[in-house]
Scaffold this motif. Structure first.
Motif, PDB file in Angstrom:
ATOM      1  N   ARG A 450       0.756  -1.100   0.064  1.00 21.60           N
ATOM      2  CA  ARG A 450      -0.107   0.018   0.094  1.00 21.60           C
ATOM      3  C   ARG A 450       0.792   1.319  -0.082  1.00 21.60           C
ATOM      4  N   GLU A 451       1.933   1.165   0.751  1.00 14.78           N
ATOM      5  CA  GLU A 451       2.840   2.176   0.772  1.00 14.78           C
ATOM      6  C   GLU A 451       3.294   2.774  -0.501  1.00 14.78           C
ATOM      7  N   MET A 452       3.644   1.392  -1.495  1.00 16.62           N
ATOM      8  CA  MET A 452       4.140   1.742  -2.738  1.00 16.62           C
ATOM      9  C   MET A 452       3.058   1.847  -4.028  1.00 16.62           C
ATOM     10  N   ASN A 453       1.939   2.009  -3.489  1.00 14.43           N
ATOM     11  CA  ASN A 453       0.891   2.376  -4.442  1.00 14.43           C
ATOM     12  C   ASN A 453       0.390   1.130  -5.359  1.00 14.43           C
ATOM     13  N   MET A 454       0.885  -0.077  -4.926  1.00 17.78           N
ATOM     14  CA  MET A 454       0.239  -1.305  -5.525  1.00 17.78           C
ATOM     15  C   MET A 454      -1.117  -1.691  -5.211  1.00 17.78           C
ATOM     16  N   ILE A 455      -1.556  -1.367  -3.863  1.00 21.00           N
ATOM     17  CA  ILE A 455      -2.858  -1.475  -3.736  1.00 21.00           C
ATOM     18  C   ILE A 455      -3.287   0.064  -3.205  1.00 21.00           C
ATOM     19  N   SER A 456      -4.817   0.154  -3.371  1.00 26.93           N
ATOM     20  CA  SER A 456      -5.105   1.414  -2.617  1.00 26.93           C
ATOM     21  C   SER A 456      -4.882   1.592  -1.003  1.00 26.93           C
ATOM     22  N   ASN A 457      -4.860   2.665  -0.617  1.00 26.02           N
ATOM     23  CA  ASN A 457      -4.819   2.960   0.854  1.00 26.02           C
ATOM     24  C   ASN A 457      -6.376   2.793   1.517  1.00 26.02           C
ATOM     25  N   TYR A 483      -3.748  -1.659 -10.976  1.00 24.87           N
ATOM     26  CA  TYR A 483      -4.007  -0.287 -10.157  1.00 24.87           C
ATOM     27  C   TYR A 483      -2.881   0.528 -10.015  1.00 24.87           C
ATOM     28  N   TRP A 484      -1.690  -0.045  -9.870  1.00 21.66           N
ATOM     29  CA  TRP A 484      -0.555   0.756  -9.744  1.00 21.66           C
ATOM     30  C   TRP A 484      -0.237   1.674 -11.194  1.00 21.66           C
ATOM     31  N   GLU A 485      -0.686   1.161 -12.172  1.00 19.41           N
ATOM     32  CA  GLU A 485      -0.501   1.908 -13.413  1.00 19.41           C
ATOM     33  C   GLU A 485      -1.801   2.828 -13.618  1.00 19.41           C
ATOM     34  N   GLN A 486      -2.800   2.490 -13.234  1.00 19.85           N
ATOM     35  CA  GLN A 486      -4.043   3.347 -13.330  1.00 19.85           C
ATOM     36  C   GLN A 486      -4.256   4.461 -12.544  1.00 19.85           C
ATOM     37  N   TRP A 487      -3.809   4.109 -11.046  1.00 17.18           N
ATOM     38  CA  TRP A 487      -4.112   5.013 -10.166  1.00 17.18           C
ATOM     39  C   TRP A 487      -2.877   5.291  -9.226  1.00 17.18           C
ATOM     40  N   GLY A 488      -1.962   4.500  -9.202  1.00 16.26           N
ATOM     41  CA  GLY A 488      -0.645   4.496  -8.314  1.00 16.26           C
ATOM     42  C   GLY A 488       0.381   5.328  -8.736  1.00 16.26           C
ATOM     43  N   GLY A 489       0.142   6.070  -9.842  1.00 15.15           N
ATOM     44  CA  GLY A 489       1.640   6.826 -10.504  1.00 15.15           C
ATOM     45  C   GLY A 489       2.269   5.982 -11.350  1.00 15.15           C
ATOM     46  N   MET A 498      10.345   1.618  -5.576  1.00 10.74           N
ATOM     47  CA  MET A 498      11.262   0.416  -5.392  1.00 10.74           C
ATOM     48  C   MET A 498      12.758   0.603  -5.182  1.00 10.74           C
ATOM     49  N   ALA A 499      13.282   1.829  -5.820  1.00  9.15           N
ATOM     50  CA  ALA A 499      14.621   2.056  -5.447  1.00  9.15           C
ATOM     51  C   ALA A 499      14.800   2.488  -4.003  1.00  9.15           C
ATOM     52  N   LYS A 500      13.729   3.381  -3.618  1.00  5.59           N
ATOM     53  CA  LYS A 500      13.674   3.862  -2.120  1.00  5.59           C
ATOM     54  C   LYS A 500      13.552   2.731  -1.229  1.00  5.59           C
ATOM     55  N   ARG A 501      12.941   1.698  -1.733  1.00  5.22           N
ATOM     56  CA  ARG A 501      12.627   0.488  -0.701  1.00  5.22           C
ATOM     57  C   ARG A 501      13.911  -0.314  -0.500  1.00  5.22           C
ATOM     58  N   ARG A 502      14.644  -0.289  -1.656  1.00  4.13           N
ATOM     59  CA  ARG A 502      15.993  -1.207  -2.048  1.00  4.13           C
ATOM     60  C   ARG A 502      17.015  -0.291  -1.125  1.00  4.13           C
ATOM     61  N   ARG A 503      17.115   0.872  -1.029  1.00  5.47           N
ATOM     62  CA  ARG A 503      18.109   1.936  -0.324  1.00  5.47           C
ATOM     63  C   ARG A 503      17.807   1.628   1.231  1.00  5.47           C
ATOM     64  N   SER A 504      16.405   1.780   1.733  1.00  3.70           N
ATOM     65  CA  SER A 504      16.227   1.804   2.964  1.00  3.70           C
ATOM     66  C   SER A 504      16.542   0.118   3.504  1.00  3.70           C
ATOM     67  N   ARG A 505      16.366  -0.979   2.742  1.00  2.03           N
ATOM     68  CA  ARG A 505      16.532  -2.054   3.271  1.00  2.03           C
ATOM     69  C   ARG A 505      18.459  -2.237   3.264  1.00  2.03           C
ATOM     70  N   ARG A 506      18.939  -1.506   2.284  1.00  2.00           N
ATOM     71  CA  ARG A 506      20.314  -1.649   2.360  1.00  2.00           C
ATOM     72  C   ARG A 506      20.859  -1.001   3.822  1.00  2.00           C
TER      73      ARG A 506
END
Length: 518
Positions: A450-457, A483-489, A498-506
């Protein structure tokens, strides 16, 4: 955006016959139980559409394909006492088939209340603080379908279902997902759970204790019901038949891919996967060559014959519901059909199948996101084409339809029965129509999705049926494909997230490594 609908309702020409006759006919066409897909001439054998591009009027109907799929798992093992007992136990556990008082039907899936955030959402939504929009909340005269994956933990499963039942008072329908089949860990080992079949029986025990429905029910047939509907659970698993064609190169490493089911589900030696070269029934041999999708390294990790086993569990229910619809007294007001499974029923319901009407997967255009290899691997564990074959086998025979309406009618015809299939598992919302069936996936999913806009909040139960309406079906008003393409940016924002999440995990890994050194 308006809900997309076909110009005609796709209803195959189905013969009125008994399941036993179909099984006999299907079995008579099989060269052997272990070589089902080594076919005689195309005009005489059920060729699954996902294994062939041929189309011909002599090909079997969906009922034939469903019967053949069942025969495939039954031929050669008629004395499977355990399977027979499981079917009989489910059929006898809930003999009241009619819930005439139900008016509205809602759908949701993949609650994953192992997550404290998800559990808090569910609690808030089911209690006073989350029930401001009463019209969108299931009540005592409503039903809620949950298409699997609440929790692998039996205590959390019980707590989640109790939260819904105790606070909303609605009828709840549930089918287990892959998470419910997980075993292992100190807690479950201490309970003496030996395998995933045992675990699923305990899940059903929880459902029975709480009055959760796990068998077919006819709802909305009371005096105030204008359009009744059958709600039918479909047991299932995945078998690799939804694998994306032409994407085998993206599946390097499938043999070590960390799909949790491969380590936490145990089905016994009978369902142990085999190397494709050792098992002709899983090679995809259509009589015109070997299907390379089933030759990837690691394919043997997929349980062999498990999807067919679960399909056989559905036969008594399907036969009963089919008979009810075919013999419906008021042919001008046939009941609707709402089937539900956890797993995906066809390739068209895969997250990246962008055009449901297309038979061809457009790899370059549709795998346009940063992780195409994940999509390709997930397709192997997404579901089974046998699910779609089975649900389409329930639909009324053409003789019933033609007696009440013109076959080439508009999609707004109020005489044709609506068929909705609710599913879960992919965590990628869907809502579209294809071939006379509306497919709906309304997941809660994981907080990070949901944070990554793959699913609606804006999570909520989705209203799909109102028995007080003559039409019954409640359209969403929008077709949902990605959904992520139609309404998630779109791809740009998804790539950034995804890049932000990879950095956070690293960064977290670096901090953990530093803490260990200190």
């Amino acid at each position: 955006m308006k809900q997309a609908r076909n110009s005609t309702r796709c209803r195959p020409n189905m013969r009125r016959t008994t399941l036993a006759a179909l099984l006999h006919a299907a079995a008579s066409r099989l060269p052997s139980s272990s070589a089902f897909e080594t076919h005689p001439p195309l005009s005489r054998i059920a060729v699954y559409p996902h294994l062939s591009t041929f189309t011909t009027s002599s090909l079997p109907t969906p009922r034939d394909r469903a019967a053949a799929s069942t025969a495939r798992c039954l031929v050669g093992r008629p004395n499977d006492v355990a399977s027979t007992r499981r079917i009989e136990e489910r059929e006898s556990s809930d003999n009241d088939n009619n819930l005439g008082d139900v008016r509205r039907i809602f759908a949701i899936s993949d609650l994953h209340t192992d997550s404290a955030i998800n559990m808090q959402w569910l609690t808030d939504r089911c209690t006073t603080s989350g029930r401001d929009a009463a019209n969108a909340t299931p009540g005592p005269n409503d039903a809620l379908i949950i298409a699997g994956d609440i929790s692998h933990d039996l205590d959390i499963l019980r707590e989640s279902l109790s939260t819904i039942v105790d606070n909303l008072g609605c009828h709840v329908f549930f089918i287990p997902g892959n998470h419910e089949a997980w075993i292992g860990g100190q807690k479950m080992d201490g309970m003496g759970i030996l395998d995933s079949f045992d675990k699923l029986q305990r899940v059903e025990g929880v459902c029975k204790d709480l009055g959760i429905h796990t068998t077919p029910k006819l709802v909305g047939s009371g005096s105030n019901g204008a359009r009744a509907a059958w709600i039918v659970p479909i047991w299932s698993w995945y078998d690799g038949t939804l694998a994306l064609p032409g994407c085998e190169d993206l599946c390097d490493g499938f043999g070590t891919w960390p799909w949790v089911d491969f380590t936490r589900c145990e089905w016994g030696e009978k369902y142990r996967g085999m190397m494709p070269s050792d098992d002709s029934s899983r090679t995809g041999n259509t009589g015109i060559g070997i299907d390379s999708r089933y030759q990837i390294s690691g394919f043997e990790r997929i349980p062999r014959g498990l999807a067919e086993e679960f399909a056989s569990w559905n036969v008594p229910s399907i036969d009963k519901v089919r008979e009810s619809i075919d013999n419906w007294e008021d042919a001008s007001n046939l009941p609707g059909l709402i089937t539900y499974s956890h797993f995906l029923p066809s390739k068209r319901t895969l997250p990246d199948w962008k055009v449901p009407s297309s038979d061809v997967f457009q790899r370059d255009e549709w795998l346009d996101h940063p992780v195409p290899e994940v999509s390709a691997k997930f397709a192997y564990v997404a579901g089974s084409q046998s699910i779609d074959d089975q649900i389409r086998s329930i639909t009324p025979s053409q003789s019933v339809l033609t007696s009440t309406s013109t076959p080439d009618t508009s999609t707004d015809s109020q005489q044709l029965p609506r068929h909705i299939h609710v599913f879960g598992h992919s965590h990628r919302p869907k809502d579209f129509c294809y071939g006379g069936i509306r497919y709906v996936h309304n997941p809660v999913g994981k907080p990070v999705e949901r944070e990554m806009n793959m699913i609606s909040n804006e999570l909520d139960f989705q209203l799909i049926w109102d028995s007080s309406s003559y039409i019954g079906e409640v359209p969403s008003g929008e077709t949902v494909i990605r959904y992520w393409e139609q309404w998630g940016g779109g791809v740009k924002l998804l790539s950034e997230n995804m890049a932000k999440r990879r950095r956070s995990r690293r960064n977290r890994k670096m901090e953990a490594d530093l803490a260990r050194k200190i």
